[in-house]
Design an enzyme around this catalytic site. Sequence first.
Site, PDB file in Angstrom:
ATOM      1  N   LYS A  14       1.035  15.108  -0.043  1.00 30.65           N
ATOM      2  CA  LYS A  14      -0.127  14.698   0.583  1.00 30.65           C
ATOM      3  C   LYS A  14      -0.068  14.451   2.195  1.00 30.65           C
ATOM      4  O   LYS A  14      -0.655  15.043   2.886  1.00 30.65           O
ATOM      5  CB  LYS A  14      -0.702  13.469  -0.113  1.00 30.65           C
ATOM      6  CG  LYS A  14      -0.964  13.595  -1.430  1.00 30.65           C
ATOM      7  CD  LYS A  14      -1.623  12.322  -1.838  1.00 30.65           C
ATOM      8  CE  LYS A  14      -0.673  10.870  -1.762  1.00 30.65           C
ATOM      9  NZ  LYS A  14       0.170  10.711  -2.477  1.00 30.65           N
ATOM     10  N   ARG A  89      -7.206   4.968  -4.451  1.00 34.30           N
ATOM     11  CA  ARG A  89      -6.315   4.637  -5.549  1.00 34.30           C
ATOM     12  C   ARG A  89      -6.567   3.841  -6.820  1.00 34.30           C
ATOM     13  O   ARG A  89      -5.755   3.553  -7.458  1.00 34.30           O
ATOM     14  CB  ARG A  89      -4.948   3.912  -4.775  1.00 34.30           C
ATOM     15  CG  ARG A  89      -3.570   4.814  -4.595  1.00 34.30           C
ATOM     16  CD  ARG A  89      -2.632   3.999  -3.779  1.00 34.30           C
ATOM     17  NE  ARG A  89      -1.352   4.445  -3.787  1.00 34.30           N
ATOM     18  CZ  ARG A  89      -0.790   5.240  -2.946  1.00 34.30           C
ATOM     19  NH1 ARG A  89      -1.662   5.518  -1.718  1.00 34.30           N
ATOM     20  NH2 ARG A  89       0.624   5.619  -2.906  1.00 34.30           N
ATOM     21  N   ARG A 146       6.293   2.707  -8.597  1.00 35.64           N
ATOM     22  CA  ARG A 146       4.806   3.504  -7.893  1.00 35.64           C
ATOM     23  C   ARG A 146       4.450   4.378  -8.894  1.00 35.64           C
ATOM     24  O   ARG A 146       3.159   4.605  -8.963  1.00 35.64           O
ATOM     25  CB  ARG A 146       5.454   3.815  -6.654  1.00 35.64           C
ATOM     26  CG  ARG A 146       5.455   2.815  -5.571  1.00 35.64           C
ATOM     27  CD  ARG A 146       6.479   3.083  -4.414  1.00 35.64           C
ATOM     28  NE  ARG A 146       6.147   4.383  -3.549  1.00 35.64           N
ATOM     29  CZ  ARG A 146       6.886   5.273  -3.045  1.00 35.64           C
ATOM     30  NH1 ARG A 146       8.140   4.868  -3.137  1.00 35.64           N
ATOM     31  NH2 ARG A 146       6.681   6.123  -2.495  1.00 35.64           N
TER      32      ARG A 146
HETATM   33  P1  ADP Z   1       3.349   7.320  -1.579  1.00 37.67           P
HETATM   34  O1  ADP Z   1       2.005   7.898  -1.990  1.00 37.67           O
HETATM   35  O2  ADP Z   1       4.511   7.983  -1.486  1.00 37.67           O
HETATM   36  O3  ADP Z   1       3.250   6.039  -2.466  1.00 37.67           O
HETATM   37  P2  ADP Z   1       1.992   6.006   0.623  1.00 37.67           P
HETATM   38  O4  ADP Z   1       2.458   5.945   2.004  1.00 37.67           O
HETATM   39  O5  ADP Z   1       0.685   6.617   0.362  1.00 37.67           O
HETATM   40  O6  ADP Z   1       3.100   6.460  -0.334  1.00 37.67           O
HETATM   41  O7  ADP Z   1       1.858   4.428   0.311  1.00 37.67           O
HETATM   42  C1  ADP Z   1       2.857   3.395   0.286  1.00 37.67           C
HETATM   43  C2  ADP Z   1       2.398   2.012  -0.332  1.00 37.67           C
HETATM   44  O8  ADP Z   1       1.563   1.638   0.377  1.00 37.67           O
HETATM   45  C3  ADP Z   1       1.929   2.089  -1.799  1.00 37.67           C
HETATM   46  O9  ADP Z   1       2.944   2.185  -2.780  1.00 37.67           O
HETATM   47  C4  ADP Z   1       1.151   0.849  -1.852  1.00 37.67           C
HETATM   48  O10 ADP Z   1       1.859  -0.148  -2.019  1.00 37.67           O
HETATM   49  C5  ADP Z   1       0.499   0.949  -0.510  1.00 37.67           C
HETATM   50  N1  ADP Z   1      -0.953   1.618  -0.430  1.00 37.67           N
HETATM   51  C6  ADP Z   1      -1.248   2.755   0.202  1.00 37.67           C
HETATM   52  N2  ADP Z   1      -2.539   3.101  -0.049  1.00 37.67           N
HETATM   53  C7  ADP Z   1      -3.037   2.132  -0.810  1.00 37.67           C
HETATM   54  C8  ADP Z   1      -4.310   2.188  -1.500  1.00 37.67           C
HETATM   55  N3  ADP Z   1      -5.254   2.817  -1.283  1.00 37.67           N
HETATM   56  N4  ADP Z   1      -4.419   0.869  -2.320  1.00 37.67           N
HETATM   57  C9  ADP Z   1      -3.460  -0.188  -2.290  1.00 37.67           C
HETATM   58  N5  ADP Z   1      -2.276   0.044  -1.887  1.00 37.67           N
HETATM   59  C10 ADP Z   1      -1.941   1.337  -1.187  1.00 37.67           C
END
Ligand code: ADP
Length: 190
Positions: A14, A89, A146
């Site tokens: 992404k 999410r 995750r």
């Molecule tokens: P990835 O998609 O590789 O898990 P991200 O950088 O999108 O990486 O997210 C890293 C972490 O940040 C997630 O595992 C979560 O803990 C937190 N996070 C990111 N976006 C959200 C969201 N929309 N709601 C809740 N937690 C989030």
Amino acid sequence: MLNIVLFGPPGAGKGTQSEKLIDKYKLVHLSTGDIFRYNIKNATELGTLAKSYMDKGQLVPDEVTIKMLEAEVNKHANAKGFIFDGFPRTHNQAEALEKFLASKNTSITLMLALEVEEQELKKRLLLRGKDSGRADDKDPEVIQKRINVYNAETAPVKSFYESQKKYVGVNGIGSIDDIFKSLCNAIDTF
Ligand code: ADP
């Protein structure tokens, strides 16, 4: 406005594709993961809170995440549109986003989903952990957590947009440029 939700499991690509899409379509990129990491780096209160969840592979609570996302959107009053990367999410976040955008007389145009199977995701995330220094990419247990959280809480968000006929799936395996072409094609023909 062109408002895109870029969807997919951790490691689907992404972030990489968002960078290319914002350049081509002149959109603002809002990655909740990046915003949390920025806050962690700058040792803000939000960063400390987010870190306690992220290190365990859990989601940051909806209330905190939604408030933060809305504040970020409000910083870009003149945007032509947004790419939401890593948000929504949860079903709750999807509903909050819909209401929030409606209050601004706009809405999500479409959800683009990068489809990649689990084995490939794990491989990519471990590789990223070696180069990027992201703590949550170094530990196979956190990676598995995750992916599990994604399957349980995030994957159902697909049906929210499917029921609005806004969901488009794209194969997330192949070269970065080929995947980018598929995404552009999906946007241009939507
Ligand atoms: P990835 O998609 O590789 O898990 P991200 O950088 O999108 O990486 O997210 C890293 C972490 O940040 C997630 O595992 C979560 O803990 C937190 N996070 C990111 N976006 C959200 C969201 N929309 N709601 C809740 N937690 C989030």
